[in-house]
Design a protein around this motif. Structure first.
Motif: not given
Length: 452
Positions: A33-36, A49-51, A55-59
Motif C-alpha cells: 500500500e502506498i498513500f500520498e 512500483p508498476n504494481a 513480488y519475489p521475482d524482483k529479488i
C-alpha cells in the motif's frame, strides 16, 4: 549500487529512495500500500512500483543491497527470497549508520520535539552554509526532501526515534546510530504496543546512552526528572550537557527570546519550543556554529510541517495544526496556544489515532490533557480501533478518560466539523491535533471553512 527497497512507500523509506536515486544509485521497490504524498513523489521520480504487492521475482542475485522497511513483516515473500539468495539485507537505520560511520553523527532523540529540534538545526546549518547529510521526520521549508546523503558532508544529522527498526530487529532505530553528539529532549512513555510498561520504555534510553560513541556529547533537558536520572546515572564515558528552558517573553502573541543582545523575536510559539530552541543552540554550538550566527538564523525559522503549523487566520481567528498525539505532547501544545493567545477562546480537537491512544489500558494517561481548552473535543474512528486489533471503544470510556462531556466525543469526522463550525466566535483559536487526518479529510479545507 543496485538497491531494492521492501516497503518503499513508508515516510522515511520513500524519502530514502529519492535520496539514493539522487546520489546515482539504481533503485527498485515494492509495497502492499502506498498513500500520498509518497505515491506522487515516487511517481514523479520514476520509482513507483508498476504494481502494488510483493513480488519475489524482483529479488535477483545481482542486487547489491536490500533495504527493509519497518512495516514489512518477517514472512514477507521478498525478504524470504533475499535471505534465500544470501543477499545483504539492512534496515534503514542500519543503512544510515553504514553511510555515516566515517562522519560525525548528530542524533536528536526524545519522546517529543525531535522533529522540531532537527528542523531547527537543519535551518541554521543551511543559513550559515554548513553542508550536512540528514534524515528528518517532516518536510522542512527550504529543503526538498526529508533525507540527504552525500560523500562530502562532514556531519550526518538524524532524527532518532525509538520505534522498532524492522520485523527482523525489534529494537529501537536510535540504537543503531551510535552518535558522536546527541540531544535528548525528554522521556514520556509512548508506543505501548511495543513497550508495554513505562520502565521498559525508559530502559531504551538508558541503552541508547550506553551505545553512544566513547566521549560523545549528550545534551539533555535537565527539567525532565526521568531523563535527568537516566543521563546522570549513565556509567559510560560521555560528556553530559544539561540544558534548561531559556528566558523569554510573549508580546502580542510573538515570542521573544531574551538574549544578552536584547529581545529576539521568533516565528515559533510555546514554552516547549523555547526549550527545543535551546537544545538546537547547544547542538549547533557543538557542530562549530557561533551563538550569534545561530540567533541570527533562528529568527526566520517557521517550524516543521504539522508542528504548530498555522493553517490560516483572519482578524479574529487562528487555526493551527499539530502532530501532537501522546499525552505530554497534547499538554505542551495546548499550553503553547494558551500562553500565546491569553483571553482568547481555545477550541481544541484531538484525534486518537495511534495504537497507544486507542488502547483502553493507555487511555487514562490522557487524564486532564485537554483541561486547558475552553471547548475540548475528541475524535476516534472505530475502524482504526478494529484495524489495530484492539478491543472496541465507546464514547463513554473516552469521555471518562479525558474528563470531558460525552457529547464532545465523536466517531464521525463530519460531525466534528459541524461542532467546530458551531463554536465559531470572535477571538477564537482552533487547535487541531492529530498524527492522522480524521479518516482522510482535507484539514486545510476545514480551516478555510472555520475562517469563512
Amino acid at each position: 549500487m543496485k538497491i531494492h527497497m521492501i516497503a518503499i512507500g513508508g515516510s522515511a523509506m520513500h524519502n530514502l529512495a529519492l535520496a539514493l536515486r539522487e546520489a546515482g544509485h539504481m533503485i527498485t521497490g515494492s509495497d502492499d500500500e502506498i498513500f500520498e504524498p509518497s505515491l506522487s513523489r515516487l511517481r514523479n521520480a520514476g520509482l513507483l512500483p508498476n504494481a502494488i504487492g510483493w513480488y519475489p521475482d524482483k529479488i535477483t542475485s545481482d542486487l547489491d543491497l536490500v533495504i527493509l522497511g519497518m512495516h514489512a513483516r518477517a514472512d514477507n515473500p521478498e525478504l524470504l527470497r533475499a535471505r534465500e539468495l544470501g543477499l545483504k539485507v539492512l534496515s534503514y537505520p542500519e543503512f544510515l549508520y553504514e553511510h555515516s560511520k566515517d562522519k560525525t553523527r548528530v542524533v536528536i532523540a526524545g519522546s517529543h520535539g525531535k522533529t522540531t529540534v532537527t528542523s531547527m538545526v537543519m535551518h541554521v546549518c543551511r543559513a550559515v552554509g554548513l553542508e550536512i547529510d540528514y534524515l528528518v521526520g517532516a518536510l522542512v521549508k527550504g529543503f526538498d526532501t526529508m533525507v540527504r546523503l552525500s560523500d562530502s558532508a562532514e556531519f550526518m544529522l538524524i532524527e532518532g526515534d525509538e520505534y522498532p527498526a524492522s520485523a527482523l530487529q525489534l529494537v529501537p532505530k536510535f540504537h543503531f546510530y551510535k552518535p558522536n553528539i546527541t540531544a535528548i529532549t525528554g522521556i514520556a512513555w509512548d508506543h505501548a504496543n511495543v513497550f508495554p510498561t513505562e520502565e521498559v520504555y525508559v530502559d531504551q534510553f538508558r541503552k541508547y546512552i550506553e551505545l553512544c560513541e566513547h566521549g560523545a556529547s549528550v545534551v539533555y533537558f535537565a527539567e525532565d526528572v526521568k531523563l535527568k536520572t537516566v543521563v546522570e546515572g549513565a556509567q559510560n564515558f560521555v560528556k553530559k550537557v544539561p540544558y534548561y528552558t531559556p528566558s523569554y517573553e510573549v508580546r502580542s502573541g510573538v515570542y521573544h527570546l531574551l538574549t544578552d543582545d536584547g529581545p529576539l523575536p521568533l516565528m515559533v510559539i510555546g514554552r516547549h519550543n523555547m526549550a527545543n530552541l535551546e537544545a538546537a543552540r547547544w547542538i549547533c554550538q557543538l557542530m562549530g556554529i557561533q551563538e550569534r550566527d545561530f540567533y541570527e538564523a533562528i529568527t526566520s525559522f517557521e517550524g516543521a510541517a504539522k508542528r504548530l503549523q498555522l493553517l490560516g487566520k483572519n482578524q479574529n481567528t487562528q487555526v493551527y495544526l499539530d502532530f501532537a498525539h501522546a499525552p505530554s505532547k497534547v499538554k505542551a501544545t495546548l499550553a503553547a496556544v494558551k500562553e500565546s493567545f491569553p483571553g482568547k477562546k481555545i477550541v481544541a480537537v484531538l484525534e486518537l489515532h495511534t495504537y497507544s491512544s486507542l488502547s483502553k489500558e493507555f487511555l487514562p494517561n490522557y487524564q486532564h490533557a485537554l483541561e486547558g481548552a475552553d471547548v475540548p473535543v475528541v475524535y476516534f474512528n472505530p475502524k482504526a480501533v478494529e484495524h489495530k486489533r484492539l478491543p472496541a471503544l465507546n464514547k463513554e470510556e473516552v469521555a471518562d478518560a479525558f474528563s470531558i462531556p460525552v457529547e464532545n466525543i465523536f466517531t464521525d469526522a463530519s460531525e466534528v466539523l459541524k461542532k467546530l463550525l458551531a463554536e465559531r466566535a470572535s477571538n477564537t483559536v482552533f487547535l487541531i491535533m492529530t498524527s492522522g487526518n480524521f479518516g482522510g479529510v482535507d484539514l486545510k479545507n476545514w480551516a478555510d471553512q472555520l475562517l469563512a
